[in-house]
Design a protein around this motif. Sequence first.
Motif: not given
Length: 297
Positions: A54-70
């Motif tokens: 998942l990404v957290a974004r405001r407009g075209d700017c990514v503010e954060g990312v979170m991933a869960a591994g397989r």
Amino acid sequence: MPPPELIIETLAPEHYAALARMLGEEQLLVENAPMRSMWQSMVDEPFRQNSVVLVARRGDCVEGVMAAGRRPFYQDCSQMLMFWVRKGSRRQGIGRALKAVVGTALRQQGVPRMIAGVPGFQDDVRQFLLATDFVHLETSLVMGAGDKIPSVEPVPGFSCRHYTGGDAAFDSGIAELMNKAFVNEGVVPPTSGEMLADILDSADSWMIVAVEEKTGSVVGYSECTDSGFFSSIAVARRHWGSSLADWIAALSLERLKDCCKLPPWALVRPNNRASIALMERFGWQQVGTCEFYAAPA
């Protein structure tokens, strides 16, 4: 003018450039950065190692990312999180929002828990986890390799091979050994040949596998990654004291020296004296600690 609305959504190709820009600006993709290969893979092949990104974004700017591994961890097949929020955008609820959406996605997959690892020096990450209902599970030692690789003679009656997957019968033999070797280790879930094949397919993992020539059975293995992580090593109990573990470890370190730029490292429980003794024989030393926290999905 108010800032753009914060949007949490699944990572898609149109976000890749903005995600790479954010990771680069946060110095996560520079040469020799800790976990650089993991962050780079999130840009290059995000869903090879991860079931949710998942990404957290405001407009075209990514503010954060979170991933869960397989890859599943612990007896209940929990999944490991990897996340980052821009340093200038923290304490604004971004990490909390990402965690909530990741939790929903994992529950839909039947995953019970989220696990997060925290190097001992990352106080800000620890504080975030404690503030979002994570609880401490355990603390492992971080062991770093020395400069030299001791010479170890082959053990008569056995052969060792480098293995990256593709043989279903071999996968089943390795999985059977894993289940016996780690039966009392809570971090390793019951493993099938199919699960092992997925592990080798979804990451840059490879193995050195020892086979008993007389029986053709798998009696030892190590798992490592091209990024320098020495994940695990195990030898069948009946061959303890045979120097087979030392031989497998030496072959693993030789390959690690050729394929990665960073010194090899490993995680080990403080009371795992056998593994610590093996590392110390090879000149490894403790270089830090890593805390693990868990929260319901």
